[in-house]
Design a protein around this motif. Structure first.
Motif, PDB file in Angstrom:
ATOM      1  N   LEU A  27       0.810  -1.221   0.116  1.00 45.59           N
ATOM      2  CA  LEU A  27      -0.083   0.009  -0.219  1.00 45.59           C
ATOM      3  C   LEU A  27       0.939   1.200  -0.071  1.00 45.59           C
ATOM      4  O   LEU A  27       2.035   1.222   0.368  1.00 45.59           O
ATOM      5  N   THR A  28       0.225   2.434  -0.708  1.00 42.40           N
ATOM      6  CA  THR A  28       0.986   3.774  -0.253  1.00 42.40           C
ATOM      7  C   THR A  28      -0.051   4.355   0.619  1.00 42.40           C
ATOM      8  O   THR A  28      -1.119   4.119   0.620  1.00 42.40           O
ATOM      9  N   SER A  29       0.391   5.553   1.202  1.00 41.66           N
ATOM     10  CA  SER A  29      -0.545   6.433   1.970  1.00 41.66           C
ATOM     11  C   SER A  29      -0.204   7.897   1.710  1.00 41.66           C
ATOM     12  O   SER A  29       0.959   8.151   1.161  1.00 41.66           O
ATOM     13  N   TYR A  30      -1.300   8.518   1.980  1.00 40.18           N
ATOM     14  CA  TYR A  30      -1.170  10.178   1.915  1.00 40.18           C
ATOM     15  C   TYR A  30      -2.068  10.669   2.793  1.00 40.18           C
ATOM     16  O   TYR A  30      -2.890  10.014   3.271  1.00 40.18           O
ATOM     17  N   VAL A  31      -1.890  11.847   3.371  1.00 44.73           N
ATOM     18  CA  VAL A  31      -2.550  12.499   4.376  1.00 44.73           C
ATOM     19  C   VAL A  31      -3.509  13.633   3.820  1.00 44.73           C
ATOM     20  O   VAL A  31      -2.919  14.388   2.846  1.00 44.73           O
ATOM     21  N   VAL A  32      -4.880  13.606   4.156  1.00 47.07           N
ATOM     22  CA  VAL A  32      -5.718  14.562   3.942  1.00 47.07           C
ATOM     23  C   VAL A  32      -6.097  15.325   4.961  1.00 47.07           C
ATOM     24  O   VAL A  32      -6.647  14.720   5.922  1.00 47.07           O
ATOM     25  N   PRO A  33      -6.213  16.665   5.045  1.00 43.25           N
ATOM     26  CA  PRO A  33      -6.672  17.417   5.968  1.00 43.25           C
ATOM     27  C   PRO A  33      -8.093  17.034   6.136  1.00 43.25           C
ATOM     28  O   PRO A  33      -8.744  17.051   5.336  1.00 43.25           O
ATOM     29  N   SER A  34      -8.529  17.238   7.348  1.00 43.27           N
ATOM     30  CA  SER A  34      -9.956  17.265   7.503  1.00 43.27           C
ATOM     31  C   SER A  34     -10.521  18.280   8.471  1.00 43.27           C
ATOM     32  O   SER A  34     -10.026  18.749   9.372  1.00 43.27           O
ATOM     33  N   GLU A  35     -11.865  18.756   8.074  1.00 36.91           N
ATOM     34  CA  GLU A  35     -12.353  19.819   8.753  1.00 36.91           C
ATOM     35  C   GLU A  35     -12.909  19.390   9.906  1.00 36.91           C
ATOM     36  O   GLU A  35     -13.350  20.388  10.797  1.00 36.91           O
ATOM     37  N   GLU A  36     -13.207  18.007  10.271  1.00 33.63           N
ATOM     38  CA  GLU A  36     -13.882  17.662  11.213  1.00 33.63           C
ATOM     39  C   GLU A  36     -13.080  17.027  12.359  1.00 33.63           C
ATOM     40  O   GLU A  36     -13.455  16.359  13.228  1.00 33.63           O
ATOM     41  N   GLY A  37     -11.772  17.350  12.375  1.00 28.51           N
ATOM     42  CA  GLY A  37     -10.803  16.596  13.251  1.00 28.51           C
ATOM     43  C   GLY A  37      -9.539  16.613  12.544  1.00 28.51           C
ATOM     44  O   GLY A  37      -9.142  17.400  12.162  1.00 28.51           O
ATOM     45  N   PRO A  38      -8.700  15.577  13.163  1.00 27.31           N
ATOM     46  CA  PRO A  38      -7.368  15.366  12.842  1.00 27.31           C
ATOM     47  C   PRO A  38      -7.352  14.910  11.211  1.00 27.31           C
ATOM     48  O   PRO A  38      -8.338  14.325  10.862  1.00 27.31           O
ATOM     49  N   HIS A  39      -6.073  15.365  10.723  1.00 28.95           N
ATOM     50  CA  HIS A  39      -5.872  14.767   9.190  1.00 28.95           C
ATOM     51  C   HIS A  39      -6.238  13.107   9.255  1.00 28.95           C
ATOM     52  O   HIS A  39      -5.788  12.599  10.191  1.00 28.95           O
ATOM     53  N   ARG A  40      -6.333  12.743   8.112  1.00 26.17           N
ATOM     54  CA  ARG A  40      -6.805  11.490   7.710  1.00 26.17           C
ATOM     55  C   ARG A  40      -5.573  10.783   7.017  1.00 26.17           C
ATOM     56  O   ARG A  40      -5.368  11.333   5.929  1.00 26.17           O
ATOM     57  N   LYS A  41      -5.169   9.502   7.338  1.00 22.13           N
ATOM     58  CA  LYS A  41      -4.211   9.001   6.414  1.00 22.13           C
ATOM     59  C   LYS A  41      -4.923   7.907   5.739  1.00 22.13           C
ATOM     60  O   LYS A  41      -5.362   6.941   5.998  1.00 22.13           O
ATOM     61  N   TYR A  42      -4.904   8.232   4.295  1.00 21.00           N
ATOM     62  CA  TYR A  42      -5.533   7.670   3.217  1.00 21.00           C
ATOM     63  C   TYR A  42      -4.425   6.261   2.910  1.00 21.00           C
ATOM     64  O   TYR A  42      -3.178   6.707   2.701  1.00 21.00           O
ATOM     65  N   TYR A  43      -5.100   5.062   2.582  1.00 19.28           N
ATOM     66  CA  TYR A  43      -4.139   4.010   2.109  1.00 19.28           C
ATOM     67  C   TYR A  43      -4.802   3.759   0.540  1.00 19.28           C
ATOM     68  O   TYR A  43      -6.011   3.777   0.343  1.00 19.28           O
ATOM     69  N   SER A  44      -3.774   3.206  -0.340  1.00 19.77           N
ATOM     70  CA  SER A  44      -4.339   3.117  -1.536  1.00 19.77           C
ATOM     71  C   SER A  44      -3.284   1.855  -2.019  1.00 19.77           C
ATOM     72  O   SER A  44      -2.266   1.554  -1.471  1.00 19.77           O
ATOM     73  N   LEU A  45      -3.725   0.877  -2.886  1.00 19.73           N
ATOM     74  CA  LEU A  45      -3.073  -0.079  -3.436  1.00 19.73           C
ATOM     75  C   LEU A  45      -2.243   0.494  -4.438  1.00 19.73           C
ATOM     76  O   LEU A  45      -2.228   1.224  -5.387  1.00 19.73           O
ATOM     77  N   ASN A  46      -0.906  -0.038  -4.432  1.00 21.39           N
ATOM     78  CA  ASN A  46      -0.091   0.179  -5.383  1.00 21.39           C
ATOM     79  C   ASN A  46       0.067  -1.251  -6.407  1.00 21.39           C
ATOM     80  O   ASN A  46      -0.523  -1.881  -6.238  1.00 21.39           O
ATOM     81  N   ALA A  47       1.195  -1.216  -7.341  1.00 27.23           N
ATOM     82  CA  ALA A  47       1.288  -2.210  -8.102  1.00 27.23           C
ATOM     83  C   ALA A  47       1.342  -3.574  -7.550  1.00 27.23           C
ATOM     84  O   ALA A  47       0.909  -4.508  -7.937  1.00 27.23           O
ATOM     85  N   LEU A  48       2.330  -3.579  -6.345  1.00 17.53           N
ATOM     86  CA  LEU A  48       2.424  -4.815  -5.668  1.00 17.53           C
ATOM     87  C   LEU A  48       1.310  -5.122  -4.893  1.00 17.53           C
ATOM     88  O   LEU A  48       1.051  -6.273  -4.816  1.00 17.53           O
ATOM     89  N   GLY A  49       0.466  -4.135  -4.479  1.00 16.39           N
ATOM     90  CA  GLY A  49      -0.737  -4.827  -3.626  1.00 16.39           C
ATOM     91  C   GLY A  49      -1.706  -5.094  -4.773  1.00 16.39           C
ATOM     92  O   GLY A  49      -2.558  -5.890  -4.408  1.00 16.39           O
TER      93      GLY A  49
END
Length: 105
Positions: A59-81
């Motif tokens: 998996l890869t991950s990235y952070v997205v700011p949230s207006e409702e609380g702390p930032h959220r760490k999103y996960y996504s499949l990469n080629a290996l996933g």
């Protein structure tokens, strides 16, 4: 039979399948699993699985700011996933077909 025991063996596949549909943060993945019918899955199990899959390079991950609380760490499949998902899916289909043959006799 205790469904939680079965779930342990297929949780990686289930999480990868949810993330194949869309990127998501931990709670979204948990909701996706539960809405698919895996109500017995625990929060800690999903978060631990996400961490393990990420550390394994699936998996890869990235952070997205949230207006409702702390930032959220999103996960996504990469080629290996995606490769692991395809392999695990094939294994699952073979296993399920074998089990159906055993229990339907």
């Amino acid at each position: 039979m205790d469904p939680t025991q079965l779930l342990r063996g297929v949780l990686d596949l289930a999480v990868l399948a949810v993330l194949d549909r869309a990127d998501g943060y931990g709670y979204e993945v948990l909701r996706g699993l539960r809405s698919a019918g895996l109500e017995d899955v625990g929060d800690a199990s999903v978060y631990g699985t996400l961490r393990r899959l990420y550390n394994a390079g699936l998996l890869t991950s990235y952070v997205v700011p949230s207006e409702e609380g702390p930032h959220r760490k999103y996960y996504s499949l990469n080629a290996l996933g995606r490769e692991r998902l395809a392999e695990s899916t094939a294994t699952w289909h073979t296993f399920a077909k074998t089990m159906e043959g055993l229990v339907d006799r």
